[in-house]
Design a protein around this motif. Structure first.
Motif, PDB file in Angstrom:
ATOM      1  N   LYS A  79       0.840  -1.370  -0.062  1.00  0.00           N
ATOM      2  CA  LYS A  79      -0.146  -0.110  -0.080  1.00  0.00           C
ATOM      3  C   LYS A  79       0.867   1.170   0.172  1.00  0.00           C
ATOM      4  N   LEU A  80       2.074   0.975   0.166  1.00  0.00           N
ATOM      5  CA  LEU A  80       2.927   2.153   0.160  1.00  0.00           C
ATOM      6  C   LEU A  80       4.088   1.993  -1.029  1.00  0.00           C
ATOM      7  N   SER A  81       4.696   3.026  -1.678  1.00  0.00           N
ATOM      8  CA  SER A  81       5.756   2.725  -2.605  1.00  0.00           C
ATOM      9  C   SER A  81       6.741   3.622  -2.214  1.00  0.00           C
ATOM     10  N   SER A  82       6.385   4.896  -1.705  1.00  0.00           N
ATOM     11  CA  SER A  82       7.453   6.126  -1.328  1.00  0.00           C
ATOM     12  C   SER A  82       7.238   6.676  -0.133  1.00  0.00           C
ATOM     13  N   SER A  83       8.015   7.468   0.402  1.00  0.00           N
ATOM     14  CA  SER A  83       7.775   8.285   1.551  1.00  0.00           C
ATOM     15  C   SER A  83       6.507   9.301   1.332  1.00  0.00           C
ATOM     16  N   GLU A  84       6.451   9.668   0.096  1.00  0.00           N
ATOM     17  CA  GLU A  84       5.374  10.712  -0.260  1.00  0.00           C
ATOM     18  C   GLU A  84       4.162  10.132   0.044  1.00  0.00           C
ATOM     19  N   ASP A  85       4.043   8.751  -0.058  1.00  0.00           N
ATOM     20  CA  ASP A  85       2.602   8.077  -0.009  1.00  0.00           C
ATOM     21  C   ASP A  85       2.249   8.421   1.511  1.00  0.00           C
ATOM     22  N   LEU A  86       3.125   8.299   2.359  1.00  0.00           N
ATOM     23  CA  LEU A  86       2.648   8.575   3.815  1.00  0.00           C
ATOM     24  C   LEU A  86       1.765   9.885   4.097  1.00  0.00           C
ATOM     25  N   PHE A  87       1.835  10.883   3.174  1.00  0.00           N
ATOM     26  CA  PHE A  87       1.344  11.632   3.540  1.00  0.00           C
ATOM     27  C   PHE A  87      -0.141  12.027   2.629  1.00  0.00           C
ATOM     28  N   ARG A  88      -0.389  10.926   1.859  1.00  0.00           N
ATOM     29  CA  ARG A  88      -1.623  10.958   1.216  1.00  0.00           C
ATOM     30  C   ARG A  88      -2.300   9.714   1.322  1.00  0.00           C
ATOM     31  N   VAL A  89      -2.354   8.885   2.576  1.00  0.00           N
ATOM     32  CA  VAL A  89      -2.848   7.877   2.731  1.00  0.00           C
ATOM     33  C   VAL A  89      -4.366   7.391   2.151  1.00  0.00           C
ATOM     34  N   THR A  90      -4.711   6.535   1.525  1.00  0.00           N
ATOM     35  CA  THR A  90      -5.974   6.336   1.140  1.00  0.00           C
ATOM     36  C   THR A  90      -6.370   4.719   1.424  1.00  0.00           C
ATOM     37  N   PHE A 284     -23.272  10.364  14.900  1.00  0.00           N
ATOM     38  CA  PHE A 284     -22.605   9.139  13.939  1.00  0.00           C
ATOM     39  C   PHE A 284     -22.244  10.064  12.547  1.00  0.00           C
ATOM     40  N   LEU A 285     -20.768  10.789  12.752  1.00  0.00           N
ATOM     41  CA  LEU A 285     -20.432  11.679  11.871  1.00  0.00           C
ATOM     42  C   LEU A 285     -19.323  11.270  10.782  1.00  0.00           C
ATOM     43  N   TRP A 286     -19.542  11.609   9.446  1.00  0.00           N
ATOM     44  CA  TRP A 286     -18.360  11.043   8.538  1.00  0.00           C
ATOM     45  C   TRP A 286     -17.794  12.311   8.338  1.00  0.00           C
ATOM     46  N   VAL A 287     -16.500  12.353   8.136  1.00  0.00           N
ATOM     47  CA  VAL A 287     -15.662  13.376   7.703  1.00  0.00           C
ATOM     48  C   VAL A 287     -14.659  13.061   6.458  1.00  0.00           C
ATOM     49  N   GLU A 288     -15.174  13.665   5.531  1.00  0.00           N
ATOM     50  CA  GLU A 288     -14.158  13.355   4.300  1.00  0.00           C
ATOM     51  C   GLU A 288     -13.372  14.614   3.842  1.00  0.00           C
ATOM     52  N   LEU A 289     -12.074  14.342   3.468  1.00  0.00           N
ATOM     53  CA  LEU A 289     -11.267  15.629   3.155  1.00  0.00           C
ATOM     54  C   LEU A 289     -10.137  14.886   2.289  1.00  0.00           C
ATOM     55  N   PRO A 290      -9.447  15.666   1.563  1.00  0.00           N
ATOM     56  CA  PRO A 290      -8.350  15.333   0.854  1.00  0.00           C
ATOM     57  C   PRO A 290      -7.355  14.387   1.728  1.00  0.00           C
ATOM     58  N   PRO A 291      -6.828  13.427   1.273  1.00  0.00           N
ATOM     59  CA  PRO A 291      -5.802  12.691   2.006  1.00  0.00           C
ATOM     60  C   PRO A 291      -4.508  13.389   2.662  1.00  0.00           C
ATOM     61  N   ASP A 292      -4.163  14.127   1.805  1.00  0.00           N
ATOM     62  CA  ASP A 292      -3.012  15.113   2.145  1.00  0.00           C
ATOM     63  C   ASP A 292      -3.257  16.137   3.128  1.00  0.00           C
ATOM     64  N   GLN A 293      -4.576  16.391   3.469  1.00  0.00           N
ATOM     65  CA  GLN A 293      -4.908  17.376   4.528  1.00  0.00           C
ATOM     66  C   GLN A 293      -5.099  16.633   5.948  1.00  0.00           C
TER      67      GLN A 293
END
Length: 562
Positions: A79-90, A284-293
């Motif tokens: 699920k990860l290929s580079s360190s940058e992926d840590l900041f946009r985990v999906t 019961f609340l869902w919060v959706e925002l960009p992964p890099d946020q």
């Protein structure tokens, strides 16, 4: 003692302790893997509260035969290929630690098959060591069986709670993920007994109803808000439907159930004055925002997150919940079984109404209201006002209703500037303790903004020269005592919380009391003021201000057809 390199097995056990704390941790990690594998069906079985055996099966993408041993290696992940992926985990799992951590402290059997392969794989691993691997015939998907958890770390085993407590923790995790993923069929069994089987549904609300019952599902209020790339949606309970604890304040951030202290605070702030002390809502609340946020890599078990703009997320949640409560809260309906039925909701406009309005001062009429227009009929026991509405009979608690009217009026006035003060003909002298004197001095500006002008009078006394205009002179001492108590309990309050608490204390003492006879004109003015309140259903302390008796219910009580 000399410094030395730890044995690899001991290192694995220490690392496992960061991820696997109890049987519920195992269930969480395996269910997250199943969800990441695209499963539409997940079955969880346990024995002995999960200590003896845990089985998690799914119909996801499975693991290719060549990669099965690698899946149990530390820090091995697809699920990860580079360190940058840590900041946009999906994905839910990404550290590559879960299976390795579980295998280090248990006996694990993995049976899996990728849809692209004709045969699957069965692998046995114990204490982190692979014992056997062989090809098997099985459908696509994965089955993980974890037995004898913590068999090689008996000290950890002693810290586990009883079977029932461990089972409840598993129930909680499965319930939360069943809510977060309503399109997945979840099955849960304990010791051969089925706890629930939840078929896939399209709407999260249907899953809520399946888990918590129709009675709660029917009264929940829908929340929907979007701003600055953040979307908040879900369901909350109306005032009057509450709990004694915070356990059902559930938040899902990008599909992940998280336990964050600021998110519940945002909800509770929106319920300010709408719930009694020590009571909490369902949310019961869902919060959706960009992964890099959002950073999900701040806790080994991934149960906490860090937002790039935490204040912004806090504000949108608080605003969404507050708007829903303001626009959708129904009037409590009096029934033998406590339920809540919807009442017409109108745009709410708060207006000012002080204590003197009850004496007959004119009040501007307005069609905007949180309540339907009410016709005052009379008073019962000099405590309750009886009124008629278009949908039934209304019973108002005159003290609670006047508290709400005063509270919203004073809050509106305070936004414009200091509250009107009433100078006392004879200043009131009050003895205080040294620490109380310091509190009064520290909060001088706040108190003056509320209409209190207090100055030291000797080493152990203060002189009260003016009080808020809505207060009667005889209430000064009791209000002052509550004021000191509020200051002592709020040395580090949230912004605005202390002022709101002080205003509530003022309203409590300034409002008409139970047992006070009101004229028809005074009752009419009080009801008109409550109609104009933005949140007319409870007093500032969370007690209900009124109850509704529907026309149909009255007809049935008298044996008449509706």
């Amino acid at each position: 003692m000399p410094i030395r390199i730890l044995d690899p097995g001991l290192v694995a056990q220490i690392a496992a302790g960061e991820v696997i704390e109890r049987p519920a941790s195992v269930v969480k990690e395996l269910v997250e893997n199943a969800l990441d594998a695209g499963a539409s069906w997940i079955e969880v079985e346990t024995e002995g509260g999960g200590r003896r055996r845990i089985r998690v099966a799914d119909n996801g993408s499975g693991i290719p035969m060549a990669e099965v041993p690698l899946a149990f290696a530390r820090h091995a992940t697809s699920k990860l290929s580079s360190s940058e992926d840590l900041f946009r985990v999906t994905t839910l799992g990404f550290r590559g630690e879960a299976l390795a951590a579980i295998a280090a402290v248990a006996r694990v059997t993995c049976r899996t098959r990728s849809p692209e392969e004709a045969l699957g794989t069965e692998l046995h691993i114990e204490g982190g060591k692979i014992l056997a691997q062989r090809p098997i015939a099985r459908p696509p998907g994965t089955e993980m069986v974890v037995e004898d958890l913590f068999f090689n770390t008996p000290a950890r085993l002693k810290f586990l709670k009883g079977e029932g407590a461990e089972r409840r923790q598993i129930d909680l995790w499965i319930t939360r993920y069943a809510l977060a993923y309503p399109h997945v069929h979840f099955i849960l069994r304990h010791s051969g007994r089925e706890i629930f089987s939840l078929p896939a549904v399209r709407e999260p609300r249907h899953r809520l109803t399946a888990l918590y019952g129709v009675e709660l599902g029917d009264v929940l209020l829908e929340v929907a808000e979007e701003a600055d790339g953040v979307r908040v949606y879900g369901w909350i309970s109306p005032p009057g439907v509450d709990r004694p604890d915070r356990q059902e304040l559930a938040f899902f951030v990008n599909g992940r159930w998280v336990q964050d202290r600021r998110l519940p605070a945002a909800v509770l702030q929106a319920y300010h004055t709408l719930l009694p002390g020590g009571r909490y809502p369902w949310a019961f609340l869902w919060v959706e925002l960009p992964p890099d946020q959002v950073d999900v890599n701040v806790h080994p078990a991934k149960i906490e997150v860090r937002f790039r703009d935490p204040d912004g997320v806090f504000r949108i949640i608080q605003r969404a919940v507050h708007r829903t409560l303001r626009e959708s809260t129904p009037v409590p309906v009096f029934q033998r079984a406590e339920t809540f039925k919807g009442a017409p909701a109108f745009p709410a406009q708060p207006v000012s109404m002080g204590a003197r309005d009850l004496a007959g001062a004119p009040i501007e009429e307005s069609a905007s209201s949180g309540l339907p227009p009410l016709r005052v009929i009379g008073q019962i026991q000099a405590s309750y006002i009886v009124a008629e509405g278009p949908d039934g009979l209304y019973l108002l608690d005159q003290h609670a209703a006047h508290e709400r009217v005063l509270y919203e009026a004073l809050q509106a006035q305070r936004q414009e500037g200091p509250l009107p003060a009433q100078p006392l003909l004879e200043p009131v002298l009050i003895d205080v303790l040294p620490e109380e004197m310091s509190l009064l001095e520290e909060n001088r500006g706040l108190l003056e903004g509320l209409g209190f002008h207090i100055e030291p009078f000797g080493p152990r006394s203060v002189r009260v020269q003016s009080v808020p205009a809505v207060l009667a002179t005889e209430a000064i001492l009791s209000v002052f005592q509550e004021l000191l108590l509020d200051l002592q309990e709020s040395r580090r309050p949230m912004e605005g919380a202390l002022e709101a608490r002080l205003i509530r204390s003022i309203c409590k003492r300034a409002a008409v009391k139970a047992g006070q006879i009101l004229s028809m004109e005074q009752m009419q003015h009080l009801v008109r003021g409550l109609e104009r309140c933005a949140m007319p259903w409870t007093c500032p302390h969370g007690r209900p201000t009124l109850l509704r008796f529907p026309i149909g219910q009255l007809a049935r009580q008298f044996g008449r057809e509706e």
